[in-house]
Design a protein around this motif. Structure first.
Motif, PDB file in Angstrom:
ATOM      1  N   PHE A   1       1.085  -1.165  -0.055  1.00  0.00           N
ATOM      2  CA  PHE A   1      -0.047  -0.134  -0.180  1.00  0.00           C
ATOM      3  C   PHE A   1       0.855   1.496  -0.192  1.00  0.00           C
ATOM      4  O   PHE A   1       2.060   1.302   0.598  1.00  0.00           O
ATOM      5  CB  PHE A   1      -0.822   0.127   1.152  1.00  0.00           C
ATOM      6  CG  PHE A   1      -1.596  -1.049   1.699  1.00  0.00           C
ATOM      7  CD1 PHE A   1      -1.293  -2.243   2.147  1.00  0.00           C
ATOM      8  CD2 PHE A   1      -3.192  -1.150   1.154  1.00  0.00           C
ATOM      9  CE1 PHE A   1      -1.869  -3.307   2.263  1.00  0.00           C
ATOM     10  CE2 PHE A   1      -3.652  -2.434   1.304  1.00  0.00           C
ATOM     11  CZ  PHE A   1      -3.300  -3.485   2.104  1.00  0.00           C
TER      12      PHE A   1
ATOM     13  N   TYR B   1       0.091   5.261   1.260  1.00  0.00           N
ATOM     14  CA  TYR B   1      -0.833   6.076   1.964  1.00  0.00           C
ATOM     15  C   TYR B   1      -0.204   7.593   1.903  1.00  0.00           C
ATOM     16  O   TYR B   1       1.020   7.791   1.942  1.00  0.00           O
ATOM     17  CB  TYR B   1      -1.123   5.751   3.301  1.00  0.00           C
ATOM     18  CG  TYR B   1      -1.817   4.679   3.612  1.00  0.00           C
ATOM     19  CD1 TYR B   1      -1.122   3.377   3.525  1.00  0.00           C
ATOM     20  CD2 TYR B   1      -3.352   4.683   4.039  1.00  0.00           C
ATOM     21  CE1 TYR B   1      -2.090   2.306   3.916  1.00  0.00           C
ATOM     22  CE2 TYR B   1      -4.013   3.654   4.205  1.00  0.00           C
ATOM     23  CZ  TYR B   1      -3.381   2.266   4.078  1.00  0.00           C
ATOM     24  OH  TYR B   1      -4.182   1.328   4.539  1.00  0.00           O
TER      25      TYR B   1
ATOM     26  N   GLN C   1      -0.240  11.454   3.630  1.00  0.00           N
ATOM     27  CA  GLN C   1      -0.830  12.358   4.894  1.00  0.00           C
ATOM     28  C   GLN C   1      -0.608  13.762   4.496  1.00  0.00           C
ATOM     29  O   GLN C   1       0.629  14.161   4.444  1.00  0.00           O
ATOM     30  CB  GLN C   1      -0.146  11.901   6.029  1.00  0.00           C
ATOM     31  CG  GLN C   1      -0.540  12.606   7.304  1.00  0.00           C
ATOM     32  CD  GLN C   1       0.114  12.076   8.713  1.00  0.00           C
ATOM     33  OE1 GLN C   1       1.227  11.607   8.694  1.00  0.00           O
ATOM     34  NE2 GLN C   1      -0.565  12.292   9.694  1.00  0.00           N
TER      35      GLN C   1
ATOM     36  N   ASN D   1      -1.920  17.993   9.317  1.00  0.00           N
ATOM     37  CA  ASN D   1      -2.894  17.895  10.063  1.00  0.00           C
ATOM     38  C   ASN D   1      -3.928  17.069   9.755  1.00  0.00           C
ATOM     39  O   ASN D   1      -5.070  17.354  10.267  1.00  0.00           O
ATOM     40  CB  ASN D   1      -3.450  19.376  10.434  1.00  0.00           C
ATOM     41  CG  ASN D   1      -2.363  20.376  11.085  1.00  0.00           C
ATOM     42  OD1 ASN D   1      -1.864  20.026  11.616  1.00  0.00           O
ATOM     43  ND2 ASN D   1      -1.997  21.633  10.160  1.00  0.00           N
ATOM     44  N   GLN D   2      -3.609  15.922   8.973  1.00  0.00           N
ATOM     45  CA  GLN D   2      -4.795  15.151   8.710  1.00  0.00           C
ATOM     46  C   GLN D   2      -4.250  13.847   8.816  1.00  0.00           C
ATOM     47  O   GLN D   2      -3.155  13.419   9.244  1.00  0.00           O
ATOM     48  CB  GLN D   2      -5.132  15.096   7.223  1.00  0.00           C
ATOM     49  CG  GLN D   2      -5.929  16.565   6.697  1.00  0.00           C
ATOM     50  CD  GLN D   2      -6.306  16.680   5.388  1.00  0.00           C
ATOM     51  OE1 GLN D   2      -6.705  15.373   4.581  1.00  0.00           O
ATOM     52  NE2 GLN D   2      -6.442  17.856   4.782  1.00  0.00           N
ATOM     53  N   GLY D   3      -5.121  12.632   9.001  1.00  0.00           N
ATOM     54  CA  GLY D   3      -4.927  11.441   9.016  1.00  0.00           C
ATOM     55  C   GLY D   3      -4.335  10.548   7.429  1.00  0.00           C
ATOM     56  O   GLY D   3      -4.519  11.396   6.626  1.00  0.00           O
ATOM     57  N   LEU D   4      -3.993   9.521   7.618  1.00  0.00           N
ATOM     58  CA  LEU D   4      -3.428   9.071   6.243  1.00  0.00           C
ATOM     59  C   LEU D   4      -4.480   8.361   5.364  1.00  0.00           C
ATOM     60  O   LEU D   4      -5.649   8.325   5.817  1.00  0.00           O
ATOM     61  CB  LEU D   4      -2.547   7.582   6.734  1.00  0.00           C
ATOM     62  CG  LEU D   4      -1.209   7.901   7.207  1.00  0.00           C
ATOM     63  CD1 LEU D   4      -1.222   8.621   8.530  1.00  0.00           C
ATOM     64  CD2 LEU D   4      -0.624   6.645   7.259  1.00  0.00           C
TER      65      LEU D   4
ATOM     66  N   LYS E   1      -3.178   0.416  -3.866  1.00  0.00           N
ATOM     67  CA  LYS E   1      -2.682  -0.724  -3.250  1.00  0.00           C
ATOM     68  C   LYS E   1      -2.428  -1.875  -4.291  1.00  0.00           C
ATOM     69  O   LYS E   1      -3.023  -1.643  -5.441  1.00  0.00           O
ATOM     70  CB  LYS E   1      -3.951  -1.246  -2.270  1.00  0.00           C
ATOM     71  CG  LYS E   1      -5.235  -1.638  -3.061  1.00  0.00           C
ATOM     72  CD  LYS E   1      -6.328  -1.872  -2.203  1.00  0.00           C
ATOM     73  CE  LYS E   1      -7.656  -2.064  -2.855  1.00  0.00           C
ATOM     74  NZ  LYS E   1      -8.734  -2.458  -2.148  1.00  0.00           N
TER      75      LYS E   1
ATOM     76  N   PHE F   1       3.648   7.171   2.904  1.00  0.00           N
ATOM     77  CA  PHE F   1       3.991   6.243   3.493  1.00  0.00           C
ATOM     78  C   PHE F   1       3.823   4.965   2.746  1.00  0.00           C
ATOM     79  O   PHE F   1       2.624   4.678   2.263  1.00  0.00           O
ATOM     80  CB  PHE F   1       3.071   6.056   4.803  1.00  0.00           C
ATOM     81  CG  PHE F   1       3.436   7.196   5.917  1.00  0.00           C
ATOM     82  CD1 PHE F   1       2.547   8.248   5.969  1.00  0.00           C
ATOM     83  CD2 PHE F   1       4.294   6.833   6.885  1.00  0.00           C
ATOM     84  CE1 PHE F   1       2.888   9.083   7.007  1.00  0.00           C
ATOM     85  CE2 PHE F   1       4.628   7.801   7.732  1.00  0.00           C
ATOM     86  CZ  PHE F   1       3.898   9.083   7.901  1.00  0.00           C
TER      87      PHE F   1
ATOM     88  N   LYS G   1      -1.653  -7.226  11.201  1.00  0.00           N
ATOM     89  CA  LYS G   1      -1.193  -5.712  11.138  1.00  0.00           C
ATOM     90  C   LYS G   1      -0.480  -5.212   9.769  1.00  0.00           C
ATOM     91  O   LYS G   1      -0.076  -6.123   9.196  1.00  0.00           O
ATOM     92  CB  LYS G   1      -0.319  -5.222  12.534  1.00  0.00           C
ATOM     93  CG  LYS G   1       1.104  -5.997  12.458  1.00  0.00           C
ATOM     94  CD  LYS G   1       1.731  -5.806  13.714  1.00  0.00           C
ATOM     95  CE  LYS G   1       2.703  -6.401  14.089  1.00  0.00           C
ATOM     96  NZ  LYS G   1       3.471  -6.299  15.253  1.00  0.00           N
ATOM     97  N   ILE G   2      -0.638  -4.146   9.693  1.00  0.00           N
ATOM     98  CA  ILE G   2      -0.081  -3.285   8.397  1.00  0.00           C
ATOM     99  C   ILE G   2       1.487  -2.853   9.136  1.00  0.00           C
ATOM    100  O   ILE G   2       1.357  -2.109  10.127  1.00  0.00           O
ATOM    101  CB  ILE G   2      -0.763  -2.462   7.879  1.00  0.00           C
ATOM    102  CG1 ILE G   2      -1.658  -2.929   6.962  1.00  0.00           C
ATOM    103  CG2 ILE G   2       0.211  -1.543   7.062  1.00  0.00           C
ATOM    104  CD1 ILE G   2      -2.563  -2.117   6.344  1.00  0.00           C
TER     105      ILE G   2
ATOM    106  N   PHE H   1       4.320  -0.113   8.474  1.00  0.00           N
ATOM    107  CA  PHE H   1       4.487   1.378   7.901  1.00  0.00           C
ATOM    108  C   PHE H   1       5.765   1.393   7.790  1.00  0.00           C
ATOM    109  O   PHE H   1       6.646   1.330   8.622  1.00  0.00           O
ATOM    110  CB  PHE H   1       3.668   2.296   8.510  1.00  0.00           C
ATOM    111  CG  PHE H   1       2.211   2.336   8.329  1.00  0.00           C
ATOM    112  CD1 PHE H   1       1.222   1.694   9.195  1.00  0.00           C
ATOM    113  CD2 PHE H   1       1.757   3.199   7.113  1.00  0.00           C
ATOM    114  CE1 PHE H   1      -0.144   1.805   8.947  1.00  0.00           C
ATOM    115  CE2 PHE H   1       0.077   3.111   7.059  1.00  0.00           C
ATOM    116  CZ  PHE H   1      -0.717   2.404   7.860  1.00  0.00           C
TER     117      PHE H   1
ATOM    118  N   LYS I   1       8.787   4.638   7.423  1.00  0.00           N
ATOM    119  CA  LYS I   1       9.082   5.663   8.065  1.00  0.00           C
ATOM    120  C   LYS I   1       8.759   7.057   7.470  1.00  0.00           C
ATOM    121  O   LYS I   1       8.662   8.101   8.071  1.00  0.00           O
ATOM    122  CB  LYS I   1      10.485   5.904   8.645  1.00  0.00           C
ATOM    123  CG  LYS I   1      10.807   4.901   9.515  1.00  0.00           C
ATOM    124  CD  LYS I   1      12.209   5.176   9.959  1.00  0.00           C
ATOM    125  CE  LYS I   1      12.631   4.023  11.242  1.00  0.00           C
ATOM    126  NZ  LYS I   1      13.857   4.224  11.839  1.00  0.00           N
TER     127      LYS I   1
ATOM    128  N   ARG J   1       8.978  12.609   2.943  1.00  0.00           N
ATOM    129  CA  ARG J   1       8.305  13.968   2.864  1.00  0.00           C
ATOM    130  C   ARG J   1       8.461  14.433   1.156  1.00  0.00           C
ATOM    131  O   ARG J   1       9.549  14.594   1.024  1.00  0.00           O
ATOM    132  CB  ARG J   1       8.677  15.164   3.990  1.00  0.00           C
ATOM    133  CG  ARG J   1       8.207  16.334   3.588  1.00  0.00           C
ATOM    134  CD  ARG J   1       8.686  17.456   4.815  1.00  0.00           C
ATOM    135  NE  ARG J   1       8.018  16.953   6.196  1.00  0.00           N
ATOM    136  CZ  ARG J   1       6.633  17.394   6.353  1.00  0.00           C
ATOM    137  NH1 ARG J   1       5.997  18.169   5.536  1.00  0.00           N
ATOM    138  NH2 ARG J   1       6.135  17.141   7.419  1.00  0.00           N
TER     139      ARG J   1
END
Lengths: 113, 113
Positions: free
Chosen positions: A34, A36, A38, A41-44, A49, A90, A100-101, A103, A105, A108
């Motif tokens: 995957f 993702y 971000q 100030n937001q989620g992923l 995928k 990510f 679990k996934i 991730f 690091k 940017r």
């Protein structure tokens, strides 16, 4: 055990130039991959995928990624970036053997005017 | 139509206090997660619940206690807050299975004075 390595912590790119964000993974079993994004100030949010089938995967906002099993890579590309692509990206790996996934690091992406 | 919602968005408190963060998802997912994101953007899984049952409990101090009253809610209670708890906490949800992407809330920024 699985792991993900994002080779670049920061990538500066001029606006309208192409970009590639690198991701390598390690796993002893078949994986799902995957990317993702971000925004500040937001989620992923899911970009794209790879589950199976075609190794070239297209996602939202003009991004695509190619699964390369021999090189254990899943690099993300975009042919022409826009200032709105400024965000943290990510790479992540999972499998049917784990709950679990994992991730990376994060990388940017910094768009230069 | 917020898919994964967390409250509060910001939490500023003093060392030693106890606080809770709430999370709700309206996607009908079976699995919910809590992640901690540090100042370097590194994302670390803390807990995962599937149908109200704890399935992942990473090496998190006992001061952190998740509670899932039903499969649409996963709350996080933190006792005796410490300076090192300052971070952004993300809730996420997904369908069961390694091939299922996760959907994230917008995060709760916890600052310990």
């Amino acid at each position: 055990a699985q792991s993900v390595t994002q080779l670049d912590s920061q990538v500066p790119v001029f606006e309208e130039a192409p970009v590639e964000l690198r991701c390598n993974y390690s796993s002893s079993v078949s994986v799902y991959l995957f990317w993702y994004v971000q925004y500040p100030n937001q989620g992923l949010q899911l970009l794209l995928k790879y589950l199976s089938g075609s190794t070239l995967v297209k996602g939202i906002n003009g991004f695509e990624a190619e699964f390369n099993k021999s090189q254990t890579s899943f690099h993300l590309r975009k042919p022409s970036v826009h200032i709105s692509d400024t965000a943290e990206y990510f790479c992540a790996v999972s499998s049917d053997q784990d709950d679990k996934i994992i991730f990376g690091k994060g990388t940017r992406l910094h768009i230069l005017p | 139509d917020t898919a994964v919602s967390q409250t509060p968005k910001y939490l500023v408190t003093q060392m030693g206090n106890d606080k809770s963060i709430k999370c709700e998802q309206n996607l009908g997912h079976d699995t919910m997660y809590w992640y901690k994101q540090d100042s370097k953007k590194f994302l670390k899984i803390m807990f995962s619940y599937n149908n109200k049952e704890l399935i992942i409990n990473e090496t998190v101090p006992n001061r952190f206690s998740p509670k899932s009253p039903d499969k649409a809610h996963l709350n996080l209670h933190i006792n005796s807050l410490e300076l090192g708890d300052s971070a952004v906490y993300f809730c996420a949800s997904s369908r069961t299975g390694g091939n299922q992407p996760q959907h994230f809330g917008d995060g709760t920024r916890l600052s310990i004075l």
